[in-house]
Design an enzyme around this catalytic site. Structure first.
Site, PDB file in Angstrom:
ATOM      1  CG  ASP A  32      -2.156   0.814   1.079  1.00  0.00           C
ATOM      2  OD1 ASP A  32      -2.024   2.045   0.916  1.00  0.00           O
ATOM      3  OD2 ASP A  32      -3.255   0.241   1.100  1.00  0.00           O
ATOM      4  CB  THR A  36      -7.375   6.543   0.428  1.00  0.00           C
ATOM      5  OG1 THR A  36      -7.165   5.328  -0.307  1.00  0.00           O
ATOM      6  CG2 THR A  36      -7.525   7.692  -0.531  1.00  0.00           C
ATOM      7  N   GLY A  37      -5.300   4.786   2.468  1.00  0.00           N
ATOM      8  CA  GLY A  37      -5.272   3.771   3.520  1.00  0.00           C
ATOM      9  C   GLY A  37      -4.495   4.294   4.718  1.00  0.00           C
ATOM     10  CG  ASP A  57       2.452   4.376  -6.157  1.00  0.00           C
ATOM     11  OD1 ASP A  57       1.895   3.813  -7.114  1.00  0.00           O
ATOM     12  OD2 ASP A  57       2.138   5.502  -5.729  1.00  0.00           O
ATOM     13  CG  ASN A  98       3.807  -2.219 -12.791  1.00  0.00           C
ATOM     14  OD1 ASN A  98       4.507  -2.536 -13.753  1.00  0.00           O
ATOM     15  ND2 ASN A  98       3.779  -0.994 -12.316  1.00  0.00           N
ATOM     16  NE  ARG A 105       8.680 -12.024 -11.441  1.00  0.00           N
ATOM     17  CZ  ARG A 105       8.983 -12.509 -10.240  1.00  0.00           C
ATOM     18  NH1 ARG A 105       9.587 -13.675 -10.120  1.00  0.00           N
ATOM     19  NH2 ARG A 105       8.685 -11.838  -9.139  1.00  0.00           N
ATOM     20  CE1 TYR A 144     -12.415   3.881  -8.271  1.00  0.00           C
ATOM     21  CE2 TYR A 144     -14.699   3.914  -9.008  1.00  0.00           C
ATOM     22  CZ  TYR A 144     -13.707   3.386  -8.197  1.00  0.00           C
ATOM     23  OH  TYR A 144     -14.011   2.358  -7.317  1.00  0.00           O
ATOM     24  CE  LYS A 148     -11.156   0.534  -9.439  1.00  0.00           C
ATOM     25  NZ  LYS A 148     -10.441  -0.519  -8.688  1.00  0.00           N
ATOM     26  CE1 TYR A 158      -1.077  -7.359 -19.055  1.00  0.00           C
ATOM     27  CE2 TYR A 158       0.422  -9.095 -18.376  1.00  0.00           C
ATOM     28  CZ  TYR A 158       0.204  -7.794 -18.747  1.00  0.00           C
ATOM     29  OH  TYR A 158       1.263  -6.920 -18.838  1.00  0.00           O
TER      30      TYR A 158
END
Ligand code: NAD
Ligand code: UDP
Length: 317
Positions: A32, A36-37, A57, A98, A105, A144, A148, A158
């Site tokens: 995290d 916002t956490g 991040d 990412n 992998r 957003y 999303k 993927y």
């Protein structure tokens, strides 16, 4: 015992998910960036030797070894995701790439936390997964909503292109303890305003609707989805089907808190969806899942949480 990565694990839903996964006997890594956490959300888990926190991040790559990834990292409240809209897009696009690259992998299973916002301001009611949505690509919510949507696209690509085992959940409005008091969402706003006897701010005429799901139900659905048969990728809606107009919601909070607050009206934000309620037939059929926590019961727990928090911060006596 599995080794599981939860991105956004210090957030509202993420912290409940980490807690549940540990309870089920798994090893959990929470990554995290604490936008916002908060560490406070996971403080009670820190002593557990099977829990690990990484300040990270997700727009940067992450090298860990895990069997499963729950990708929750992304601010969820309109106030927070609009604060740095470009960053919100980066989190959803670069961050999701990412985390999918990591899953590829490691041959790890990947679950994407998507949202009812992919349906935009829906023209179909209730919303089922076959509906493609009604989304503005250039509005203030687009970072957003479109972020999303691309994250869903990437997740499917993927899967198709690289054979990554994926799952997509579309989360509808979820609430409960550990929502941030200042995040601007309707549940936290109304409860905090009511507890402080301040005006309750209803945006627009208050006839817009939402359907509120308690966090433990949501977490249960997410875990069921991760553990579902391989061929089932989703997307699957997870949410409560009890639809409430915002004005009624305000009145309910005033009543439940015994508040002296009065309702005031503010302009409706741009592109604010008018009606939202999930069709959860697919989740019922594929996951044997449906919410079990009644709105009043979940709200009581949430009110207790905020009351305690405000007292601790000496905002309430
Ligand atoms: P939240 O803001 O409490 O949690 C998000 C977490 O992600 C926070 O801990 C934040 O610090 C972290 N984060 C944000 N950007 C990051 C980045 N770039 N790298 C690493 N960490 C980052 O929100 P939430 O309500 O817990 O939502 C969790 C997920 O569920 C989000 O993906 C959200 O879009 C999705 N969702 C939530 C709801 C809801 O009603 N709560 C509805 C639909 C979808
Ligand atoms: N809302 C409101 N007053 C507030 C905060 C939100 O009337 O103080 C309304 C908002 O306009 C929306 C609904 O409540 O119609 C849900 O808002 P929230 O930000 O919680 O979630 P979302 O719009 O993303 O579903």
């Amino acid at each position: 015992m599995k080794k599981i990565l939860v991105t956004g694990g210090a957030g509202f839903i993420g912290s409940h998910l980490c807690e549940k996964l540990l309870e089920l006997g798994h090893e959990v890594i929470c990554a995290d960036n604490f936008f916002t956490g908060s560490k406070k959300n996971i403080l009670h888990l820190m002593d557990n030797p099977y829990f690990e926190v990484i300040r990270h991040d997700i727009i940067k790559s992450l090298l860990v070894e895990v069997d499963e990834i729950y990708n929750l990292a992304c601010p969820a409240s309109p106030v927070h995701y609009q604060y740095n809209a470009i960053k919100t897009v980066k989190t959803n696009v670069l961050g999701t790439i990412n985390m999918l690259g990591l899953a590829k992998r490691l041959k790890a299973k990947f679950l994407q936390a998507s949202t009812s916002e992919v349906y935009g301001d829906p023209k179909v009611h209730p919303q089922d997964e076959s509906y493609w949505g009604n989304v503005n690509s250039i509005g203030i919510r687009s970072c957003y909503d479109e972020g999303k949507r691309v994250a869903e696209t990437l997740t499917m690509d993927y899967h198709r292109q690289n054979g990554v085992q994926i799952k997509i959940i579309r989360i509808f409005n979820t609430y409960g303890p550990r929502m941030a008091a200042n995040d601007g969402r309707v549940v936290s706003n109304f409860i905090v305003q009511a507890l402080k006897n301040e005006d309750i701010t209803v945006y627009g005429d208050g006839f817009q609707t939402r359907s509120f799901c308690y966090v433990s139900d949501l977490v249960d659905g997410a875990i069921r989805m991760m553990n579902s048969e391989n061929e089932f990728t989703g997307p699957v809606n997870l949410g409560n089907t009890v639809e409430t107009p915002i004005i009624e919601f305000a009145e309910k909070i005033i009543k439940m808190t015994g508040s002296r607050s009065r309702i005031t009206y503010k302009p409706l934000p741009q592109d604010d969806p008018i009606q939202r309620k999930p069709d959860i037939s697919l989740a019922e059929h594929k996951l044997g899942w449906k919410p079990t926590v009644e709105l009043e019961h979940g709200l009581m727990k949430t009110i207790e949480y905020f009351e305690e928090k405000l007292k601790k911060n000496k905002i309430l006596r």
